[in-house]
Design an enzyme around this catalytic site. Structure first.
Site, PDB file in Angstrom:
ATOM      1  N   ASP A  36       0.816  -1.226   0.000  1.00  0.00           N
ATOM      2  CA  ASP A  36       0.000   0.000   0.000  1.00  0.00           C
ATOM      3  C   ASP A  36       0.843   1.268   0.000  1.00  0.00           C
ATOM      4  OD1 ASP A  36      -2.084  -1.682   0.038  1.00  0.00           O
ATOM      5  OD2 ASP A  36      -2.759  -1.235   2.084  1.00  0.00           O
ATOM      6  N   TYR A  39       1.966   2.183  -3.404  1.00  0.00           N
ATOM      7  CA  TYR A  39       0.828   2.693  -4.183  1.00  0.00           C
ATOM      8  C   TYR A  39       0.549   4.147  -3.787  1.00  0.00           C
ATOM      9  CZ  TYR A  39      -3.940   3.116  -5.960  1.00  0.00           C
ATOM     10  OH  TYR A  39      -5.062   3.538  -6.627  1.00  0.00           O
ATOM     11  N   ASP A  40       0.450   4.368  -2.472  1.00  0.00           N
ATOM     12  CA  ASP A  40       0.132   5.730  -1.992  1.00  0.00           C
ATOM     13  C   ASP A  40       1.186   6.730  -2.454  1.00  0.00           C
ATOM     14  OD1 ASP A  40      -2.057   4.713  -0.775  1.00  0.00           O
ATOM     15  OD2 ASP A  40      -1.163   4.571   1.226  1.00  0.00           O
ATOM     16  N   SER A  85     -34.340  -7.781 -15.244  1.00  0.00           N
ATOM     17  CA  SER A  85     -34.473  -8.313 -13.887  1.00  0.00           C
ATOM     18  C   SER A  85     -34.412  -9.833 -13.993  1.00  0.00           C
ATOM     19  CB  SER A  85     -35.774  -7.849 -13.258  1.00  0.00           C
ATOM     20  OG  SER A  85     -36.825  -8.191 -14.105  1.00  0.00           O
ATOM     21  N   LEU A  86     -34.468 -10.493 -12.862  1.00  0.00           N
ATOM     22  CA  LEU A  86     -34.335 -11.956 -12.878  1.00  0.00           C
ATOM     23  C   LEU A  86     -35.580 -12.593 -12.297  1.00  0.00           C
ATOM     24  CD1 LEU A  86     -30.707 -12.254 -11.460  1.00  0.00           C
ATOM     25  CD2 LEU A  86     -31.429 -12.894 -13.756  1.00  0.00           C
ATOM     26  N   GLU A 121     -23.101 -17.846 -10.220  1.00  0.00           N
ATOM     27  CA  GLU A 121     -22.367 -16.974  -9.301  1.00  0.00           C
ATOM     28  C   GLU A 121     -23.295 -16.532  -8.185  1.00  0.00           C
ATOM     29  OE1 GLU A 121     -20.850 -13.912 -11.911  1.00  0.00           O
ATOM     30  OE2 GLU A 121     -22.525 -12.607 -11.461  1.00  0.00           O
ATOM     31  N   LYS A 123     -25.614 -14.344  -5.784  1.00  0.00           N
ATOM     32  CA  LYS A 123     -26.455 -13.175  -6.059  1.00  0.00           C
ATOM     33  C   LYS A 123     -26.241 -12.179  -4.927  1.00  0.00           C
ATOM     34  CE  LYS A 123     -31.059 -11.805  -7.331  1.00  0.00           C
ATOM     35  NZ  LYS A 123     -31.095 -10.705  -6.382  1.00  0.00           N
ATOM     36  N   ASP A 125     -26.402  -9.023  -2.464  1.00  0.00           N
ATOM     37  CA  ASP A 125     -27.446  -8.199  -1.896  1.00  0.00           C
ATOM     38  C   ASP A 125     -26.942  -6.766  -1.900  1.00  0.00           C
ATOM     39  OD1 ASP A 125     -29.962  -8.262  -1.019  1.00  0.00           O
ATOM     40  OD2 ASP A 125     -29.525  -9.011   0.989  1.00  0.00           O
ATOM     41  N   ARG A 144     -30.368   1.393 -11.332  1.00  0.00           N
ATOM     42  CA  ARG A 144     -31.231   0.607 -12.215  1.00  0.00           C
ATOM     43  C   ARG A 144     -32.541   1.344 -12.496  1.00  0.00           C
ATOM     44  NH1 ARG A 144     -35.366  -2.790 -12.216  1.00  0.00           N
ATOM     45  NH2 ARG A 144     -35.271  -4.422 -13.788  1.00  0.00           N
ATOM     46  N   GLU A 181     -23.044  -4.919  -9.722  1.00  0.00           N
ATOM     47  CA  GLU A 181     -23.729  -4.732  -8.446  1.00  0.00           C
ATOM     48  C   GLU A 181     -22.759  -4.069  -7.464  1.00  0.00           C
ATOM     49  OE1 GLU A 181     -26.824  -6.265  -8.461  1.00  0.00           O
ATOM     50  OE2 GLU A 181     -27.423  -6.250  -6.358  1.00  0.00           O
ATOM     51  N   TYR A 233     -21.011  -8.056 -14.116  1.00  0.00           N
ATOM     52  CA  TYR A 233     -21.422  -9.360 -14.634  1.00  0.00           C
ATOM     53  C   TYR A 233     -22.104  -9.329 -16.002  1.00  0.00           C
ATOM     54  CZ  TYR A 233     -25.557  -7.713 -12.090  1.00  0.00           C
ATOM     55  OH  TYR A 233     -26.573  -6.950 -11.610  1.00  0.00           O
ATOM     56  N   LYS A 322     -33.133 -18.416  -4.923  1.00  0.00           N
ATOM     57  CA  LYS A 322     -33.036 -17.630  -3.688  1.00  0.00           C
ATOM     58  C   LYS A 322     -32.858 -18.515  -2.457  1.00  0.00           C
ATOM     59  CE  LYS A 322     -33.903 -13.537  -3.677  1.00  0.00           C
ATOM     60  NZ  LYS A 322     -34.908 -12.609  -4.131  1.00  0.00           N
ATOM     61  N   CYS A 416     -35.440  -9.958  40.387  1.00  0.00           N
ATOM     62  CA  CYS A 416     -35.079 -11.036  39.468  1.00  0.00           C
ATOM     63  C   CYS A 416     -36.317 -11.905  39.206  1.00  0.00           C
ATOM     64  CB  CYS A 416     -33.964 -11.877  40.088  1.00  0.00           C
ATOM     65  SG  CYS A 416     -33.657 -13.404  39.188  1.00  0.00           S
ATOM     66  N   CYS A 419     -35.548 -15.502  41.056  1.00  0.00           N
ATOM     67  CA  CYS A 419     -35.400 -15.719  42.502  1.00  0.00           C
ATOM     68  C   CYS A 419     -35.930 -14.555  43.333  1.00  0.00           C
ATOM     69  CB  CYS A 419     -33.935 -15.980  42.843  1.00  0.00           C
ATOM     70  SG  CYS A 419     -32.904 -14.517  42.714  1.00  0.00           S
ATOM     71  N   CYS A 434     -28.927  -9.814  38.335  1.00  0.00           N
ATOM     72  CA  CYS A 434     -29.562 -10.247  39.567  1.00  0.00           C
ATOM     73  C   CYS A 434     -28.447 -10.394  40.591  1.00  0.00           C
ATOM     74  CB  CYS A 434     -30.247 -11.589  39.330  1.00  0.00           C
ATOM     75  SG  CYS A 434     -30.504 -12.542  40.831  1.00  0.00           S
ATOM     76  N   CYS A 440     -29.870 -17.774  43.377  1.00  0.00           N
ATOM     77  CA  CYS A 440     -30.787 -17.696  42.233  1.00  0.00           C
ATOM     78  C   CYS A 440     -30.696 -18.996  41.427  1.00  0.00           C
ATOM     79  CB  CYS A 440     -30.402 -16.501  41.364  1.00  0.00           C
ATOM     80  SG  CYS A 440     -31.377 -16.380  39.863  1.00  0.00           S
TER      81      CYS A 440
HETATM   82  N1  5U1 Z   1     -24.720 -12.027 -10.006  1.00  0.00           N
HETATM   83  C1  5U1 Z   1     -25.678 -11.495 -10.779  1.00  0.00           C
HETATM   84  N2  5U1 Z   1     -26.640 -10.722 -10.322  1.00  0.00           N
HETATM   85  N3  5U1 Z   1     -27.393 -10.378 -11.370  1.00  0.00           N
HETATM   86  C2  5U1 Z   1     -28.500  -9.583 -11.432  1.00  0.00           C
HETATM   87  N4  5U1 Z   1     -25.802 -11.660 -12.114  1.00  0.00           N
HETATM   88  C3  5U1 Z   1     -26.879 -10.960 -12.493  1.00  0.00           C
HETATM   89  N5  5U1 Z   1     -27.426 -10.788 -13.704  1.00  0.00           N
HETATM   90  C4  5U1 Z   1     -28.507 -10.010 -13.809  1.00  0.00           C
HETATM   91  C5  5U1 Z   1     -29.071  -9.387 -12.668  1.00  0.00           C
HETATM   92  C6  5U1 Z   1     -30.273  -8.527 -12.794  1.00  0.00           C
HETATM   93  O1  5U1 Z   1     -29.090  -9.799 -15.003  1.00  0.00           O
HETATM   94  C7  5U1 Z   1     -28.524 -10.520 -16.105  1.00  0.00           C
HETATM   95  C8  5U1 Z   1     -29.567 -11.387 -16.635  1.00  0.00           C
HETATM   96  C9  5U1 Z   1     -27.978  -9.545 -17.050  1.00  0.00           C
END
Ligand code: 5U1
Length: 677
Positions: A36, A39-40, A85-86, A121, A123, A125, A144, A181, A233, A322, A416, A419, A434, A440
């Site tokens: 690091d 790099y810095d 969306s999926l 892969e 998913k 959050d 999105r 993501e 992705y 899911k 308590c 007791c 307590c 107790c």
């Molecule tokens: N890991 C992953 N998450 N995700 C969300 N892949 C992925 N692909 C997505 C979405 C909405 O859409 C693809 C079908 C392009």
């Protein structure tokens, strides 16, 4: 003509290329090229040249990540191609159906296959984003939104170090739309919340909200303070670049261009391959550094993807599998207080049963009264409960809009609940206790369980249920009473066969021959864990000098600070405890005095699982980890029941708290230094 000397112009270019190469190695290859500090140093060198010659600054310079002018609004931007969306499946049956439908469609399109190849892969959050590169340079980034239009968050995406400001490999396609993501790694999320808590600021409920909230900052300097990261992705619009023939090639191309992809992505075959991947990720989930809520499977071949097509906004060639939800909504029916071994009263929410994290949950811990007050949990409240992995379910937050009229606040009982002794809560402690001690029965039960446990007296067959029965029948009040039990008394308990009763008495008999450190540990003195017991035993050699030791004598023992010394002293001064020890010895508990000194080669933390938390002042985490390993310890990142010891530096937070709740031994950095020295 520019007044910039050509040597500075060249130097700036060399530095920019070098920093981009370092970024690529760090973020994409996960294999830093330099430490690091190096790099810095390069970044500072470039900053110095740019400060002297501002005309050298380019928008894609690695120094230009944080703008200083806050935005006044989020501009709407149209995605070049819609963000998809999926669709979801929630069980292996639904997944098998999905795979069957894919095969049938491929059949109908004359693309018959025995098994479909998928790229799987995790998913994440987090928050889905789309980035546009023109001529190889990052120009616009958006949320999105509704899939067609999102909000312009370019200024915030630029602050994420893993977002390349220019494509790697000298690629300069006319226009490229890249999807991924943004997420907040678990560790960053916890650290961020801990700091917010200390400052009395609002905390984030989960890493997803943290990521989305951080991207919706008008001032990019705020976003820059948030520990955000990103995995890419997918591609949207693509001008001046040939689209790859498969998802696995697409991931390789993304990496080539400097985009970080998920290292857990794998090429798998068929429904069974998907299922094995799912099971494996589910098992591995707690160890991943980021939150996920399932896995995504994508048909690998672009030709097959094309044949499968779309239903509304979701592709037929991809599906999300899911995990069972880790958070659910339910109602608090009541709040009761449980009493632990040290008398600590833990508020527990009794809930309307709810299925969460794969099991039905009807109780959730509220940790302590500070937590109840901070979250403002009241009886009848609708709350979000969370059960992650095998962690104890907890109340995450209250939904105030659902609060019934007149919902009663939770009150700490003055007596308590077990007791009837007084309950004390000192200013300094979040925990209420307590004061009944072994009077107790709740504390007695916990103390007896600890006494009988494997690392203490190791009494086989004497578990929580049997101890409950023995205490409830008033057959056992102190650990010494265990050694006075008669066969008929144990065999006379409900659901206790004579053979099992005889086994327990045999185990009790065997346990009488013990070691001095085990005996000390079994006494359950506050904050005296195995290591401290070992240290006290080695130092004093036998019980008499330990019983007579002053606090000054005690603090001279390695690992013993003033607080632990106080607990030890108070314990041995208590007449009741002296009587129990005398009774145990009279009933035959014995050990060889003066323990054999630790053999050469025996390491003091051999086999112990240790967790470091907070900021250490005398050494770095890495040094401390190396020193602990040299002392025989296994060093892990999170606190669980199998943790033996937590070492807490400055500003230690949730891990220390959890250690306290689980009754795990905790040391200060000073105690570690003493051991090392
Ligand atoms: N890991 C992953 N998450 N995700 C969300 N892949 C992925 N692909 C997505 C979405 C909405 O859409 C693809 C079908 C392009």
């Amino acid at each position: 003509m520019s007044s910039v000397p050509s040597s500075d112009r060249e130097k700036a270019q060399v530095l920019r290329d070098r920093i981009r190469r370092y970024d690529y190695a760090y973020h994409v290859l996960d294999d830093p090229e330099v430490p690091d500090v190096v790099y810095d140093r390069s970044v500072r060198e470039l900053q110095a040249i740019e400060a002297e010659h501002p005309e050298l600054i380019t928008p894609d310079s690695p120094t230009q990540r944080v703008g200083f002018e806050p935005q006044t609004e989020f501009r709407e931007v149209e995605h070049l191609l819609p963000m998809l969306s999926l669709d979801n499946v929630f069980s292996s049956e639904e997944l098998e159906d999905y795979d069957r439908r894919v095969k049938e469609r491929l059949d109908r399109a004359d693309l018959s296959v025995d098994e479909v190849e998928y790229v799987a892969e995790p998913k994440l959050d987090g928050a889905a984003v789309s980035l546009i590169y023109e001529g190889g340079v990052f120009v616009t980034g958006a949320t999105r939104g509704d899939g067609r239009q999102g909000e312009d968050i370019t200024h915030n995406l630029r602050t994420i170090a893993a977002v390349p400001l220019r494509l790697a490999g000298g690629r300069e396609p006319a226009r490229l739309e890249v999807r991924g993501e943004v997420y907040m790694p678990k560790e960053g999320f916890e650290a961020f919340n801990e700091k917010a808590r200390e400052r009395g600021e609002k905390t984030f409920v989960n890493p997803r909200n943290a990521a989305a909230g951080s991207l919706r900052q008008l001032d990019a300097r705020m976003t820059a303070l948030r520990p955000l990261d990103i995995f890419f992705y997918a591609l949207g619009a693509c001008e001046g670049l040939e689209m790859p023939g498969s998802q696995s090639e697409l991931l390789a191309l993304l990496r080539d261009m400097g985009f970080r992809t998920c290292p857990e992505a794998e090429l798998i075959v068929g429904f069974l391959g998907c299922l094995a991947y799912y099971e494996n990720i589910l098992k591995y989930r707690a160890n991943l550094p980021y939150e996920i809520d399932g896995v995504v499977y994508k048909v690998n071949s672009a030709r097959q993807q094309e044949a499968l097509g779309f239903v509304s906004r979701a592709p037929r060639w991809a599906i999300a599998h899911k995990f069972p939800a880790q958070e659910e909504m339910t109602v608090v029916k009541n709040v009761e207080f449980q009493v632990g071994r040290t008398g600590a009263l833990t508020p527990v929410a009794r809930l309307e049963p709810v299925f969460v994290g794969g099991v039905t949950v009807s109780n959730a811990t509220l940790h302590n009264m500070d937590e109840v007050e901070r979250k403002d949990v009241r009886l009848g409240d609708t709350v979000i409960v969370r059960r992650a992995g095998d962690v104890i379910p907890e109340v995450v937050k209250v939904l105030p809009d659902h609060r019934p009229k007149g919902a009663r606040r939770v009150k700490l009982p003055r007596k308590c609940p077990v007791c009837g002794s007084a309950v004390e809560r000192t200013e300094a402690e979040a925990v209420a206790r307590c004061v009944g001690g072994l009077y107790c029965s709740a504390q007695r039960k916990e103390a007896l369980q600890h006494f009988a446990s494997r690392k203490a007296m190791n009494i086989d067959g004497l578990g929580a249920k049997l101890i409950d029965q023995l205490v409830d029948a008033d057959l056992v009040r102190t650990p010494a009473d265990l050694y006075g039990l008669a066969l008929e008394q144990v065999a006379g308990l409900e659901r206790m066969a004579e053979k099992s009763a005889a086994n327990v008495l045999d185990a009790l008999e065997r346990s009488k021959q013990t070691t001095f450190p085990r005996f000390l540990y079994a006494l359950g003195i506050r904050e005296v864990g195995e290591t401290t017991s070992q240290a006290l035993a080695s130092h004093f050699g036998s019980i008499a000098p330990l019983t007579a030791a002053s606090e000054a004598d005690l603090v001279s023992v390695p690992h013993v600070g003033p607080i632990v010394a106080g607990h030890v002293r108070n314990f041995f001064q208590e007449a009741h405890n002296q009587q129990v020890i005398a009774d145990l010895i009279e009933r035959g508990v014995h050990w060889p005095d003066a323990q054999a000194p630790v053999e050469k080669g025996d390491l003091p933390l051999d086999g112990k699982t240790v967790v470091l938390t907070g900021t250490l002042s005398a050494m770095t985490r890495e040094e401390a980890t190396a020193r602990l390993r040299a002392l025989g310890a296994k060093v892990t990142g999170s606190v669980s029941r199998s943790t033996d010891l937590v070492i807490a530096g400055e500003n230690a937070g949730s891990k220390l708290k959890k250690a306290g709740e689980l009754g795990i031994e905790c040391w200060s950095e000073e105690q570690l230094l003493v051991l090392i020295s």
